[in-house]
Write a protein that holds these residues in place. Structure first.
Motif, PDB file in Angstrom:
ATOM      1  N   GLY A 156       0.792  -1.223   0.000  1.00 52.36           N
ATOM      2  CA  GLY A 156       0.000   0.000   0.000  1.00 52.36           C
ATOM      3  C   GLY A 156       0.823   1.271   0.000  1.00 52.36           C
ATOM      4  N   SER A 157       2.151   1.149   0.015  1.00 50.45           N
ATOM      5  CA  SER A 157       2.990   2.352  -0.026  1.00 50.45           C
ATOM      6  C   SER A 157       2.832   3.090  -1.349  1.00 50.45           C
ATOM      7  CB  SER A 157       4.463   1.981   0.173  1.00 50.45           C
ATOM      8  OG  SER A 157       4.664   1.472   1.464  1.00 50.45           O
ATOM      9  N   PHE A 158       2.599   2.341  -2.411  1.00 52.00           N
ATOM     10  CA  PHE A 158       2.352   2.912  -3.735  1.00 52.00           C
ATOM     11  C   PHE A 158       1.235   2.128  -4.392  1.00 52.00           C
ATOM     12  CE2 PHE A 158       6.697   4.176  -2.933  1.00 52.00           C
ATOM     13  CZ  PHE A 158       6.750   5.466  -3.440  1.00 52.00           C
ATOM     14  N   SER A 159       0.393   2.824  -5.131  1.00 55.08           N
ATOM     15  CA  SER A 159      -0.629   2.147  -5.928  1.00 55.08           C
ATOM     16  C   SER A 159       0.027   1.587  -7.183  1.00 55.08           C
ATOM     17  CB  SER A 159      -1.726   3.135  -6.328  1.00 55.08           C
ATOM     18  OG  SER A 159      -2.386   3.611  -5.189  1.00 55.08           O
ATOM     19  N   GLU A 160      -0.720   0.749  -7.885  1.00 51.92           N
ATOM     20  CA  GLU A 160      -0.229   0.258  -9.170  1.00 51.92           C
ATOM     21  C   GLU A 160      -0.036   1.438 -10.113  1.00 51.92           C
ATOM     22  OE1 GLU A 160       0.778  -2.806 -10.010  1.00 51.92           O
ATOM     23  OE2 GLU A 160       0.389  -3.355  -7.930  1.00 51.92           O
ATOM     24  N   ALA A 161       0.936   1.320 -10.989  1.00 46.92           N
ATOM     25  CA  ALA A 161       1.192   2.372 -11.973  1.00 46.92           C
ATOM     26  C   ALA A 161      -0.066   2.595 -12.815  1.00 46.92           C
ATOM     27  CB  ALA A 161       2.362   1.984 -12.866  1.00 46.92           C
ATOM     28  N   THR A 162      -0.316   3.833 -13.160  1.00 44.40           N
ATOM     29  CA  THR A 162      -1.454   4.159 -14.019  1.00 44.40           C
ATOM     30  C   THR A 162      -0.966   4.300 -15.459  1.00 44.40           C
ATOM     31  OG1 THR A 162      -1.221   6.538 -13.627  1.00 44.40           O
ATOM     32  CG2 THR A 162      -2.692   5.308 -12.146  1.00 44.40           C
ATOM     33  N   VAL A 163      -1.903   4.284 -16.379  1.00 43.43           N
ATOM     34  CA  VAL A 163      -1.567   4.322 -17.791  1.00 43.43           C
ATOM     35  C   VAL A 163      -1.383   5.761 -18.248  1.00 43.43           C
ATOM     36  CG1 VAL A 163      -2.374   3.732 -20.112  1.00 43.43           C
ATOM     37  CG2 VAL A 163      -2.859   2.199 -18.196  1.00 43.43           C
ATOM     38  N   VAL A 164      -0.291   5.982 -18.942  1.00 44.25           N
ATOM     39  CA  VAL A 164      -0.018   7.265 -19.569  1.00 44.25           C
ATOM     40  C   VAL A 164       0.699   6.954 -20.880  1.00 44.25           C
ATOM     41  CG1 VAL A 164       2.200   7.663 -18.441  1.00 44.25           C
ATOM     42  CG2 VAL A 164       0.836   9.604 -19.138  1.00 44.25           C
ATOM     43  N   ASP A 165       0.483   7.763 -21.883  1.00 43.89           N
ATOM     44  CA  ASP A 165       1.084   7.551 -23.188  1.00 43.89           C
ATOM     45  C   ASP A 165       2.612   7.548 -23.090  1.00 43.89           C
ATOM     46  OD1 ASP A 165       0.201   7.532 -26.182  1.00 43.89           O
ATOM     47  OD2 ASP A 165       1.983   8.838 -26.080  1.00 43.89           O
ATOM     48  N   GLU A 166       3.258   6.672 -23.838  1.00 40.99           N
ATOM     49  CA  GLU A 166       4.722   6.600 -23.818  1.00 40.99           C
ATOM     50  C   GLU A 166       5.368   7.915 -24.221  1.00 40.99           C
ATOM     51  OE1 GLU A 166       6.606   3.296 -25.764  1.00 40.99           O
ATOM     52  OE2 GLU A 166       4.993   1.954 -25.146  1.00 40.99           O
ATOM     53  N   SER A 167       4.663   8.722 -25.013  1.00 37.35           N
ATOM     54  CA  SER A 167       5.221  10.001 -25.459  1.00 37.35           C
ATOM     55  C   SER A 167       4.931  11.135 -24.469  1.00 37.35           C
ATOM     56  CB  SER A 167       4.666  10.366 -26.841  1.00 37.35           C
ATOM     57  OG  SER A 167       3.260  10.569 -26.757  1.00 37.35           O
ATOM     58  N   ALA A 168       4.299  10.815 -23.352  1.00 36.77           N
ATOM     59  CA  ALA A 168       4.000  11.834 -22.340  1.00 36.77           C
ATOM     60  C   ALA A 168       5.294  12.407 -21.780  1.00 36.77           C
ATOM     61  CB  ALA A 168       3.168  11.227 -21.221  1.00 36.77           C
ATOM     62  N   ALA A 169       5.200  13.598 -21.242  1.00 39.84           N
ATOM     63  CA  ALA A 169       6.350  14.238 -20.608  1.00 39.84           C
ATOM     64  C   ALA A 169       6.878  13.341 -19.494  1.00 39.84           C
ATOM     65  CB  ALA A 169       5.947  15.599 -20.050  1.00 39.84           C
ATOM     66  N   SER A 170       8.169  13.430 -19.220  1.00 41.21           N
ATOM     67  CA  SER A 170       8.771  12.544 -18.224  1.00 41.21           C
ATOM     68  C   SER A 170       8.157  12.743 -16.837  1.00 41.21           C
ATOM     69  CB  SER A 170      10.285  12.701 -18.189  1.00 41.21           C
ATOM     70  OG  SER A 170      10.656  14.019 -17.901  1.00 41.21           O
ATOM     71  N   LEU A 171       7.771  13.977 -16.486  1.00 40.34           N
ATOM     72  CA  LEU A 171       7.117  14.184 -15.192  1.00 40.34           C
ATOM     73  C   LEU A 171       5.801  13.410 -15.132  1.00 40.34           C
ATOM     74  CD1 LEU A 171       7.037  15.482 -12.391  1.00 40.34           C
ATOM     75  CD2 LEU A 171       5.958  17.478 -13.454  1.00 40.34           C
TER      76      LEU A 171
END
Length: 191
Positions: A156-171
Motif C-alpha cells: 500500500g505504499s504505492f498504488s499500481e502504476a497508471t496508464v499514460v502515453d509513452e510520449s507523455a512528458a517525463s514528469l
C-alpha cells in the motif's frame, strides 16, 4: 518543493491531494516524517517541530506545525540537516532505517522521489503550476523504477502504476509510475 510549500495558504491545508491518503496538511506531515526519519537514521539531529494533531495525522485537518508560513520552514529545516548528513556520510554501504537495512543509494533515491512527487501532489492540490526540467524528472523516474518494488505496491505504499502515453512528458510518466492519475487539467508540467 520549496515553491509549492511557500505558496500554501490556510485554506489549502484541508484540501485533498492526489496522494489519496492525505490532505495538504497530512501530506506535509508525511513528508516531514519521511525526511526526518531518514535524517535521524543518518545520525542527524532533526528538530521534532510541533506534533501534528490527531486529525492531521489521519489527513483530515491541519496541525499547528502546518500553518502555511511554517510548512515551508519545517520541511526546509529537516531537509537541510538530512542532506548535510548524507553529504558527510556518502552513498556507500547500508543504512539501518528501523524497519529495514537499505542500501544508502536507495535511501537517497527515496528522498529524491519524495521531494519531486510530493511537490507535484501539493501543486495539483493547490492549483499551482510547477516547472520541472525533463532531465530532472527523467532522473527521478529512473530512481523510482529501481526503488518502487512490487512489494511496496502490495503493502500500500504505492498504488499500481497508471496508464499514460509513452510520449507523455517525463514528469507525467513519473507521476503515473507512482500510481497517481495524470490529467491535462493538472498544473504541473515538464519542460
Amino acid at each position: 518543493m520549496q515553491r509549492a510549500l511557500h505558496s500554501l495558504t490556510e485554506a489549502d491545508l484541508s484540501k485533498p491531494t492526489p496522494c489519496s491518503d492525505f490532505t495538504v496538511a497530512g501530506l506535509v506531515d508525511h513528508l516531514f516524517g519521511s525526511v526526518a526519519g531518514i535524517g535521524r537514521a543518518l545520525g542527524a539531529a532533526v528538530a521534532e517541530g510541533a506534533a501534528p494533531s490527531s486529525a492531521a495525522a489521519n489527513g483530515t485537518s491541519a496541525g499547528a506545525a502546518n500553518r502555511p508560513s511554517s510548512a515551508e520552514v519545517r520541511i526546509a529545516d529537516a531537509a537541510q540537516v538530512t542532506l548535510e548528513a548524507f553529504t558527510r556520510r556518502g552513498l556507500q554501504g547500508t543504512i539501518e532505517m528501523g524497519f529495514a537495512e537499505l542500501p544508502a543509494t536507495i535511501v537517497a533515491s527515496i528522498l529524491n522521489i519524495e521531494f519531486l512527487v510530493h511537490a507535484w501532489d501539493l501543486a495539483v492540490a493547490t492549483g499551482q503550476t510547477i516547472d520541472v526540467a525533463p532531465v530532472l524528472s527523467d532522473y527521478v523516474l529512473g530512481l523510482a523504477r529501481i526503488t518502487i518494488s512490487p512489494q511496496q505496491r502490495a503493502s500500500g505504499s504505492f498504488s499500481e502504476a497508471t496508464v499514460v502515453d509513452e510520449s507523455a512528458a517525463s514528469l507525467d510518466r513519473l507521476i503515473a509510475f507512482t500510481g497517481r492519475q495524470v490529467s491535462a487539467s493538472y498544473g504541473a508540467r515538464s519542460g
